[in-house]
Design an enzyme around this catalytic site. Structure first.
Site, mmCIF file in Angstrom:
data_model
loop_
_atom_site.group_PDB
_atom_site.id
_atom_site.type_symbol
_atom_site.label_atom_id
_atom_site.label_comp_id
_atom_site.label_asym_id
_atom_site.label_seq_id
_atom_site.Cartn_x
_atom_site.Cartn_y
_atom_site.Cartn_z
ATOM 1 N N ASP A 104 -8.125 25.351 40.023
ATOM 2 C CA ASP A 104 -9.461 25.921 39.835
ATOM 3 C C ASP A 104 -9.919 25.691 38.394
ATOM 4 O O ASP A 104 -9.157 25.902 37.443
ATOM 5 C CB ASP A 104 -9.443 27.418 40.141
ATOM 6 C CG ASP A 104 -10.844 28.008 40.180
ATOM 7 O OD1 ASP A 104 -11.495 27.873 41.227
ATOM 8 O OD2 ASP A 104 -11.266 28.591 39.169
ATOM 9 N N ASN A 112 -22.014 25.514 33.832
ATOM 10 C CA ASN A 112 -23.323 25.296 34.465
ATOM 11 C C ASN A 112 -24.430 26.026 33.724
ATOM 12 O O ASN A 112 -25.527 25.483 33.528
ATOM 13 C CB ASN A 112 -23.286 25.786 35.921
ATOM 14 C CG ASN A 112 -22.706 24.747 36.867
ATOM 15 O OD1 ASN A 112 -22.832 23.557 36.640
ATOM 16 N ND2 ASN A 112 -22.072 25.207 37.922
ATOM 17 N N HIS A 117 -26.649 22.127 35.793
ATOM 18 C CA HIS A 117 -25.853 21.736 36.954
ATOM 19 C C HIS A 117 -25.494 20.258 36.951
ATOM 20 O O HIS A 117 -24.479 19.860 37.515
ATOM 21 C CB HIS A 117 -26.608 22.090 38.241
ATOM 22 C CG HIS A 117 -26.654 23.570 38.503
ATOM 23 N ND1 HIS A 117 -25.605 24.257 39.058
ATOM 24 C CD2 HIS A 117 -27.618 24.492 38.256
ATOM 25 C CE1 HIS A 117 -25.916 25.538 39.164
ATOM 26 N NE2 HIS A 117 -27.136 25.708 38.679
ATOM 27 N N ASP A 121 -21.816 18.913 37.558
ATOM 28 C CA ASP A 121 -21.389 17.852 38.481
ATOM 29 C C ASP A 121 -20.521 16.823 37.767
ATOM 30 O O ASP A 121 -19.548 16.312 38.336
ATOM 31 C CB ASP A 121 -22.611 17.167 39.089
ATOM 32 C CG ASP A 121 -23.321 18.033 40.115
ATOM 33 O OD1 ASP A 121 -22.750 19.072 40.515
ATOM 34 O OD2 ASP A 121 -24.442 17.675 40.514
ATOM 35 N N GLU A 147 -15.616 24.758 42.699
ATOM 36 C CA GLU A 147 -14.814 24.137 41.637
ATOM 37 C C GLU A 147 -13.319 24.198 41.934
ATOM 38 O O GLU A 147 -12.497 24.087 41.016
ATOM 39 C CB GLU A 147 -15.108 24.833 40.300
ATOM 40 C CG GLU A 147 -14.653 26.283 40.214
ATOM 41 C CD GLU A 147 -15.679 27.282 40.722
ATOM 42 O OE1 GLU A 147 -15.595 28.457 40.332
ATOM 43 O OE2 GLU A 147 -16.564 26.881 41.501
#
Length: 229
Positions: A104, A112, A117, A121, A147
């Site tokens: 994780d 973010n 965002h 990505d 994630e």
């Protein structure tokens, strides 16, 4: 340029064109008369040859895309649901070790929020690429959601899985410092079969609990069965 007469080049070109035409005719004949046993000697028009070729290419591309996450290129969660139990069953049947890693990204929401965002990505694709580059042929990487990734490692006992997980953790941290706008780290929980259970649900539950332990202990760390107490 080479000093050879023009006839040499012209003759070679003609030979290649003739060979291309011959192979094209043979291939068209194969697709028309022998491609499908149920449709031998049919009236399929020659133009359908190109439709068949492009259809097959599109079909295989679509089949590959349907098994992989569009952003990271890793296997889908549904591939995990379908294949992970079979992989575990095979490992148990053949008495081979198997380890499951839940990976994780730490504080991903903050990435973010701070950078948008699009940068989030990029972080996801970067980490998935680093993970993919370090896979063995017996490893299976899935994007589990958001994630979070799951790495299923066949023929890998707990000790080896712990060592690999810590190497991955350090690689991601070092790489992010240089190539990402801020340091990005991951926390990893590990479980192993058969000690942590004989079902994929048991293994995931154990690894997920150790992942939360890693988060509670400060993140950017690996918690394996030995350290779970």
């Amino acid at each position: 340029m080479s000093g050879a007469p023009a006839e040499v080049f012209f003759g070679g070109w003609v030979a290649k064109m003739v060979a291309t035409a011959v192979y094209t005719v043979l291939f068209i004949a194969y697709l028309k008369y022998f491609d499908d046993e149920k449709k031998w000697v049919t009236n399929r028009p020659f133009k359908d040859v190109f439709q068949v070729l492009t259809y097959r290419e599109r079909y295989h591309d679509l089949l590959e895309a349907s098994t992989r996450d569009h952003l990271t290129g890793t296997l889908h969660r549904r591939q995990y649901d379908e294949n992970a139990p079979k992989i575990l069953e095979s490992s148990l049947k053949n008495k081979r070790p198997l380890s499951l890693l839940v990976i994780d990204i730490d504080h991903f929401k903050q990435v973010n929020d701070r950078h948008g965002h699009q940068m989030g990505d990029k972080v996801l694709t970067t980490i998935s690429q680093l993970l993919t580059e370090n896979l063995r042929s017996d490893d299976h990487l899935y994007r589990f959601g958001g994630e979070e990734f799951v790495l299923l490692c066949e023929k890998m006992p707990t000790e080896a899985a712990t060592s690999m997980a810590d190497r991955l953790r350090k690689t991601i941290e070092r790489f992010s410092v240089v190539y990402l706008p801020e340091k990005v780290t991951v926390s990893i929980g590990i479980s192993s079969a058969p000690d942590d259970g004989a079902t994929i649900e048991d293994l995931f539950r154990a690894a997920d609990a150790r992942l939360y332990q890693a988060k509670n202990e400060g993140r950017n760390r690996v918690v394996a069965p030995q350290a779970a107490g």
